[in-house]
Design a protein around this motif. Structure first.
Motif, PDB file in Angstrom:
ATOM      1  N   PHE A 122      29.823  44.717  51.396  1.00 33.58           N
ATOM      2  CA  PHE A 122      29.076  44.777  52.524  1.00 33.58           C
ATOM      3  C   PHE A 122      27.516  44.885  52.512  1.00 33.58           C
ATOM      4  N   ALA A 123      27.260  44.794  51.278  1.00 35.61           N
ATOM      5  CA  ALA A 123      25.811  45.026  50.939  1.00 35.61           C
ATOM      6  C   ALA A 123      24.854  44.138  51.510  1.00 35.61           C
ATOM      7  N   PRO A 124      25.043  42.768  51.576  1.00 39.43           N
ATOM      8  CA  PRO A 124      24.238  41.793  52.497  1.00 39.43           C
ATOM      9  C   PRO A 124      24.138  42.330  53.759  1.00 39.43           C
ATOM     10  N   LEU A 125      25.030  42.623  54.519  1.00 42.99           N
ATOM     11  CA  LEU A 125      24.956  43.084  55.882  1.00 42.99           C
ATOM     12  C   LEU A 125      23.949  44.051  56.145  1.00 42.99           C
ATOM     13  N   LEU A 126      24.336  45.466  55.127  1.00 34.84           N
ATOM     14  CA  LEU A 126      23.496  46.473  55.175  1.00 34.84           C
ATOM     15  C   LEU A 126      22.166  46.153  54.871  1.00 34.84           C
ATOM     16  N   GLN A 127      21.893  45.256  53.785  1.00 37.92           N
ATOM     17  CA  GLN A 127      20.484  44.781  53.441  1.00 37.92           C
ATOM     18  C   GLN A 127      19.885  44.384  54.599  1.00 37.92           C
ATOM     19  N   THR A 128      20.380  43.451  55.516  1.00 36.73           N
ATOM     20  CA  THR A 128      19.806  42.819  56.420  1.00 36.73           C
ATOM     21  C   THR A 128      19.376  43.787  57.503  1.00 36.73           C
ATOM     22  N   ILE A 129      19.995  45.019  57.763  1.00 36.47           N
ATOM     23  CA  ILE A 129      19.470  45.859  58.878  1.00 36.47           C
ATOM     24  C   ILE A 129      18.726  47.192  58.356  1.00 36.47           C
ATOM     25  N   ALA A 130      18.683  47.264  56.998  1.00 33.72           N
ATOM     26  CA  ALA A 130      18.404  48.625  56.268  1.00 33.72           C
ATOM     27  C   ALA A 130      17.002  48.834  56.998  1.00 33.72           C
ATOM     28  N   THR A 131      15.904  48.147  57.343  1.00 34.93           N
ATOM     29  CA  THR A 131      14.643  48.538  57.662  1.00 34.93           C
ATOM     30  C   THR A 131      14.755  49.055  59.054  1.00 34.93           C
ATOM     31  N   GLN A 132      15.754  48.978  59.770  1.00 35.97           N
ATOM     32  CA  GLN A 132      16.008  49.105  61.177  1.00 35.97           C
ATOM     33  C   GLN A 132      16.864  50.405  61.197  1.00 35.97           C
ATOM     34  N   LEU A 133      16.920  51.291  60.202  1.00 32.15           N
ATOM     35  CA  LEU A 133      17.807  52.460  60.190  1.00 32.15           C
ATOM     36  C   LEU A 133      17.105  53.468  59.679  1.00 32.15           C
ATOM     37  N   PRO A 134      16.160  54.050  60.274  1.00 31.06           N
ATOM     38  CA  PRO A 134      15.117  55.206  59.826  1.00 31.06           C
ATOM     39  C   PRO A 134      15.848  56.292  59.437  1.00 31.06           C
ATOM     40  N   LEU A 135      17.046  56.822  59.786  1.00 31.49           N
ATOM     41  CA  LEU A 135      17.671  58.152  59.328  1.00 31.49           C
ATOM     42  C   LEU A 135      18.631  57.719  58.094  1.00 31.49           C
ATOM     43  N   LEU A 136      18.746  56.336  57.846  1.00 34.92           N
ATOM     44  CA  LEU A 136      19.821  56.122  56.835  1.00 34.92           C
ATOM     45  C   LEU A 136      19.054  56.034  55.540  1.00 34.92           C
ATOM     46  N   LYS A 137      19.285  56.820  54.562  1.00 37.88           N
ATOM     47  CA  LYS A 137      18.532  57.023  53.338  1.00 37.88           C
ATOM     48  C   LYS A 137      19.478  56.925  52.120  1.00 37.88           C
ATOM     49  N   HIS A 138      20.741  57.191  52.164  1.00 35.15           N
ATOM     50  CA  HIS A 138      21.502  56.980  50.862  1.00 35.15           C
ATOM     51  C   HIS A 138      22.716  56.223  51.106  1.00 35.15           C
ATOM     52  N   TYR A 139      22.749  55.322  49.985  1.00 37.02           N
ATOM     53  CA  TYR A 139      23.629  54.133  49.992  1.00 37.02           C
ATOM     54  C   TYR A 139      24.637  54.512  48.843  1.00 37.02           C
ATOM     55  N   VAL A 140      25.929  54.596  48.713  1.00 38.34           N
ATOM     56  CA  VAL A 140      26.686  54.982  47.808  1.00 38.34           C
ATOM     57  C   VAL A 140      27.762  53.519  47.741  1.00 38.34           C
ATOM     58  N   ALA A 141      27.590  52.702  46.822  1.00 37.65           N
ATOM     59  CA  ALA A 141      28.425  51.730  46.736  1.00 37.65           C
ATOM     60  C   ALA A 141      29.749  51.755  45.858  1.00 37.65           C
ATOM     61  N   ILE A 142      30.830  51.506  46.502  1.00 35.35           N
ATOM     62  CA  ILE A 142      32.413  51.252  45.839  1.00 35.35           C
ATOM     63  C   ILE A 142      32.685  50.005  45.480  1.00 35.35           C
ATOM     64  N   GLU A 143      32.630  49.907  43.938  1.00 34.14           N
ATOM     65  CA  GLU A 143      33.044  48.655  43.425  1.00 34.14           C
ATOM     66  C   GLU A 143      34.272  48.045  43.889  1.00 34.14           C
ATOM     67  N   ASP A 144      34.194  46.734  44.364  1.00 37.95           N
ATOM     68  CA  ASP A 144      35.288  46.270  45.058  1.00 37.95           C
ATOM     69  C   ASP A 144      35.747  44.929  44.277  1.00 37.95           C
ATOM     70  N   GLY A 145      35.288  44.674  43.146  1.00 34.50           N
ATOM     71  CA  GLY A 145      35.580  43.444  42.378  1.00 34.50           C
ATOM     72  C   GLY A 145      34.856  42.070  42.940  1.00 34.50           C
ATOM     73  N   SER A 146      33.905  42.353  43.986  1.00 34.60           N
ATOM     74  CA  SER A 146      33.263  40.903  44.459  1.00 34.60           C
ATOM     75  C   SER A 146      32.125  40.680  43.703  1.00 34.60           C
ATOM     76  N   ASN A 147      31.712  41.512  43.149  1.00 31.95           N
ATOM     77  CA  ASN A 147      30.278  41.019  42.339  1.00 31.95           C
ATOM     78  C   ASN A 147      29.008  40.675  43.195  1.00 31.95           C
ATOM     79  N   THR A 148      29.303  41.255  44.425  1.00 34.73           N
ATOM     80  CA  THR A 148      28.024  41.025  45.582  1.00 34.73           C
ATOM     81  C   THR A 148      26.903  41.844  45.093  1.00 34.73           C
ATOM     82  N   SER A 149      25.684  41.248  45.092  1.00 37.45           N
ATOM     83  CA  SER A 149      24.218  41.750  44.606  1.00 37.45           C
ATOM     84  C   SER A 149      24.256  42.918  45.708  1.00 37.45           C
ATOM     85  N   LEU A 150      23.591  44.097  45.291  1.00 36.57           N
ATOM     86  CA  LEU A 150      23.312  45.218  45.921  1.00 36.57           C
ATOM     87  C   LEU A 150      21.782  45.032  46.664  1.00 36.57           C
ATOM     88  N   GLY A 151      21.393  43.805  46.256  1.00 41.24           N
ATOM     89  CA  GLY A 151      20.026  43.300  46.471  1.00 41.24           C
ATOM     90  C   GLY A 151      18.813  44.281  46.460  1.00 41.24           C
TER      91      GLY A 151
END
Length: 182
Positions: free
Chosen positions: A110-139
């Motif tokens: 889900f990192a790509p979708l979060l990355q797309t909106i991250a600058t529009q989320l002023p309170l969200l400061k902490h991201y903890v990524a669960i490894e899911d085997g997708s090898n998706t970039s955290l950008g």
């Protein structure tokens, strides 16, 4: 007498630590193991400034780490917020802002979708990524790896004054507009 979810769980873990608590696919954890893992995530979140009343999003499929994140929130008196993995960009942005989410535990895919909106989320400061085997970039998300940060934390319970007023926020969507928190 006030009952608190975390305190009740800790009491069970103390009394029957070797009994199976959770089964998720091939993963099996006893109450003692599960309690220690949730303590570790609670310590990490606390070290990032998450405290009583703060909202923590949980954005994942049904999995062990989802339940650990919910229990970790209760251990530090934070509020877990369930996030439906089906939400599209507009719904996700709305929910994260509306719920005042300060931290999010999410599956890596889900990192790509979060990355797309991250600058529009002023309170969200902490991201903890669960490894899911997708090898998706955290950008460019300032995300930390769930397993890595929790492995570095104590297994002991946090010292937090608890009460019987635990909260859980669930957003539900439908055909009538944006998701609504209950």
């Amino acid at each position: 007498m006030d009952f608190n979810v975390a305190s009740l769980f800790e009491r069970v873990a103390k009394n029957i630590p070797d009994h199976k608590a959770i089964v998720c696919g091939s993963q099996r954890l006893t109450y003692g193991e599960f309690d220690k893992r949730a303590n570790r995530l609670a310590h990490y979140l606390a070290s990032q400034g998450i405290s009583k009343g703060d909202h923590v999003g949980i954005y994942a499929f049904n999995r062990l780490e989802w339940v650990e994140a919910m229990l970790a929130c209760y251990k530090l008196c934070a509020v877990p917020v369930n996030i439906n993995y089906r939400y599209v960009e507009e719904e996700l942005r709305y929910l994260l802002n509306d719920a005042d989410v300060k931290a999010i535990v999410f599956e890596r895919q889900f990192a790509p979708l979060l990355q797309t909106i991250a600058t529009q989320l002023p309170l969200l400061k902490h991201y903890v990524a669960i490894e899911d085997g997708s090898n998706t970039s955290l950008g460019e998300l300032s995300a930390v790896d769930y397993a890595t940060v929790t492995a570095q934390q104590p297994e002991t319970p946090l010292t937090v004054e608890r009460s019987g007023d635990d909260h859980y926020v669930l957003y539900t969507g439908g055909t009538t507009g944006m998701p609504k928190g209950v």
